[in-house]
Design a protein around this motif. Structure first.
Motif, mmCIF file in Angstrom:
data_model
loop_
_atom_site.group_PDB
_atom_site.id
_atom_site.type_symbol
_atom_site.label_atom_id
_atom_site.label_comp_id
_atom_site.label_asym_id
_atom_site.label_seq_id
_atom_site.Cartn_x
_atom_site.Cartn_y
_atom_site.Cartn_z
ATOM 1 N N SER A 427 0.848 -1.242 -0.060
ATOM 2 C CA SER A 427 0.081 0.024 0.138
ATOM 3 C C SER A 427 0.626 1.090 -0.078
ATOM 4 O O SER A 427 0.612 2.264 -0.770
ATOM 5 N N ALA A 432 -3.006 5.090 -2.353
ATOM 6 C CA ALA A 432 -4.572 4.963 -1.910
ATOM 7 C C ALA A 432 -5.309 4.880 -3.406
ATOM 8 O O ALA A 432 -5.557 5.976 -3.937
ATOM 9 N N SER A 436 -4.611 -0.985 -3.874
ATOM 10 C CA SER A 436 -4.411 -1.095 -2.447
ATOM 11 C C SER A 436 -5.576 -1.458 -1.610
ATOM 12 O O SER A 436 -5.291 -2.303 -0.521
ATOM 13 N N CYS A 440 -5.876 -4.731 1.144
ATOM 14 C CA CYS A 440 -6.088 -4.570 2.432
ATOM 15 C C CYS A 440 -7.174 -5.664 2.624
ATOM 16 O O CYS A 440 -7.457 -6.212 3.926
#
Length: 542
Positions: A427, A432, A436, A440
């Motif tokens: 990440s 962002a 990513s 997550c």
């Protein structure tokens, strides 16, 4: 009874088997097919030669001569094998000699026999013959093959092997009463060993029909075997078969087929803009494809096990079944190292389990596939009664626990954060964005799976055994008798010492079992129980 008179009695009970016996001439069929199978299994080395010959022109006359030479060679070789193969049962052992230029003689003591099974290949079925296979502990391959034996002769030989094994155990002080437990939970326990031994010792083998009557433990019908084939190992079949198939499909060409275009148009029309409905329809199609591949496993299970019957004769389990190749397996109860009760994900839909009777590692009932003797499609309500009928099973209680003691939460804490480390690093590099976010989410999912794995880890300590519970979406119980434990390993890190946790590894002849992150006091108690159980028990583990 004195030793000479005992040997005389044993030889009389052997009858004609105490002299060297030849196999039926039909055994040449078995020898021929066995040799041909060995040639074909190692025939990959001939592929380049055959391919080169095919590229340079195929000579039909040469191929016919080669095939004729191969058939004649197999016939002559199988005739020599049959002519020089002899066996006899004498002095509490099975003697076999074979070979032309170099004679090989095998002597197999009855008390070292691990498995006995009777197979009936397709080419023996019309003749009502089969092959009796005797395996011993320590042999990587089948120890002895008695081919072209009719079922009555095979039964007599098998009974002699099993009965004399029981007698020799009594004489050597290896009383199987050490393996018979008067447990109130085993509701189906029958007469005790002393009664059976008294009846056996005072009855001649020829008149021992009452002792040979089978006690049927469980039967499985066609529907139950279909369920077993549906829930057992289908994901493996799907991965093995579907993977290469999907790799060969021309998806662009497939998409142009009118049927699939119409199918996709119908999905779009029915679902509209509802993404959840689209995903549900796609998952339904995947499930249908899965069921299609499950037919392979169902077909295999029915052919291999139908009609499935497990029965008990004295202190031996005998399993029979098979449509094309009928098979009978025999396993001495005292050889069973642990009982494994598994419930795959799909089996939970039917509320059924598969019971495995595990023995020495490498000496499974089916050595070629390394499969232990199993009982398919056992309902939860049948587990206790089924295990209870197997009297003489080491480990005492027949009750499958309903609850278990969980391992320490520290096991999850040491693993639950690991998926987030690569997710955080990626990440940082990606920034962002959607990628990513997916990383997550994947880390959260993996950590959740680790937590589910932690929730399934547990154990129960009984008077004569310890139960291990494990799984993820599936469930599995393993019942480890203290009398079968060969070695115990208790390990601790410095942190585990401070918090009072330990890793406990129990070594059996069937393999090692680990109980991670259990309390130190429980680990010491289990290890002491196992060592005390084996200290005063001279019974052979295997």
């Amino acid at each position: 009874m004195t030793e000479p008179s005992q040997q005389s009695t044993n030889q009389q009970s052997m009858g004609k088997f105490s002299q060297w016996q030849a196999l039926s001439p039909w055994a040449m069929l078995s020898f021929s097919f066995g040799t041909a199978k060995a040639i074909l299994s190692n025939g990959y080395a001939m592929i380049p030669i055959v391919f080169a010959g095919w590229k340079n022109g195929f000579d039909l006359s040469f191929a016919m001569i080669a095939a004729l030479f191969l058939i004649i060679s197999l016939t002559v070789f199988s005739f020599i094998q049959w002519k020089k193969y002899r066996f006899k049962l004498i002095d509490n052992q099975l003697n076999i000699k074979r070979g032309l230029l170099f004679t090989r003689k095998d002597e197999i003591p009855f008390n070292k026999i691990q498995n006995i099974r009777y197979e009936q290949p397709l080419y023996f079925k019309p003749l009502k013959l089969g092959t009796l296979i005797i395996e011993t502990a320590g042999s990587k391959n089948d120890e002895a093959h008695l081919a072209a034996v009719d079922s009555n002769t095979a039964y007599k030989i098998k009974q002699q092997l099993l009965q004399i094994t029981a007698n020799s155990l009594e004489e050597n002080g290896n009383s199987e009463s050490l393996l018979v437990h008067d447990d109130a939970s085993c509701e189906n326990d029958v007469t005790n060993l002393a009664t059976r031994t008294h009846a056996f010792d005072n009855t001649e083998p020829a008149n021992n029909s009452s002792q040979s009557l089978p006690n049927i433990i469980i039967k499985r019908n066609l529907l139950q075997l279909i369920k077993f084939g549906f829930y057992q190992n289908n994901l493996i079949w799907l991965a093995v078969i579907a993977g290469p198939i999907l790799g060969q499909i021309q998806w662009e060409t497939l998409a142009e087929i009118p049927f699939f275009q119409q199918l996709w148009h119908s999905i779009i029309t029915l679902s509209g803009d509802n993404i959840i409905l689209k995903v549900s329809i796609i998952l339904l199609l995947i499930a249908l494809v899965y069921c299609l591949f499950a037919l392979i496993s169902i077909f295999s299970a029915v052919l291999k096990y139908f009609p499935f019957t497990l029965e008990k004769r004295q202190q031996t389990l005998q399993r029979s079944g098979g449509v094309i190749s009928h098979q009978q397996d025999a396993l001495a109860i005292r050889r069973i190292q642990l009982v494994q009760i598994s419930q795959p994900v799909l089996a939970r839909l039917f509320n059924v389990w598969t019971v495995y009777l595990k023995q020495v590692k490498g000496q499974e009932v089916e050595q070629k596939t390394e499969q232990h003797m199993l009982i398919p499609s056992v309902k939860t309500t049948e587990l206790q009664s089924t295990l209870g009928k197997i009297t003489g099973l080491a480990g005492g209680s027949c009750n499958v626990p309903r609850q278990y003691q969980s391992i320490a939460f520290a096991w999850f804490l040491r693993r639950g954060y690991l998926p987030f480390i690569p997710a955080a690093i990626l990440s940082l590099f990606l920034g962002a964005n959607l990628a990513s976010l997916l990383i997550c989410v994947s880390a959260v999912v993996v950590s959740g799976l680790i937590y589910l794995r932690y929730r399934q880890w547990g154990y129960v300590i009984d008077e004569e055994a310890v139960w291990q519970h494990s799984g993820l979406f599936s469930r599995e119980w393993k019942r480890i008798p203290f009398t079968k434990v060969q070695h115990v390993t208790l390990t601790q890190t410095q942190g585990q010492k401070q918090k009072g946790y330990a890793y406990l590894t129990l070594g059996l002849a069937s393999g090692e079992m680990t109980l991670p992150y259990i309390s130190q006091s429980d680990a010491q108690y289990i290890s002491e129980k196992a060592m005390m159980a084996t200290k005063y028990d001279t019974t052979n583990w295997i």
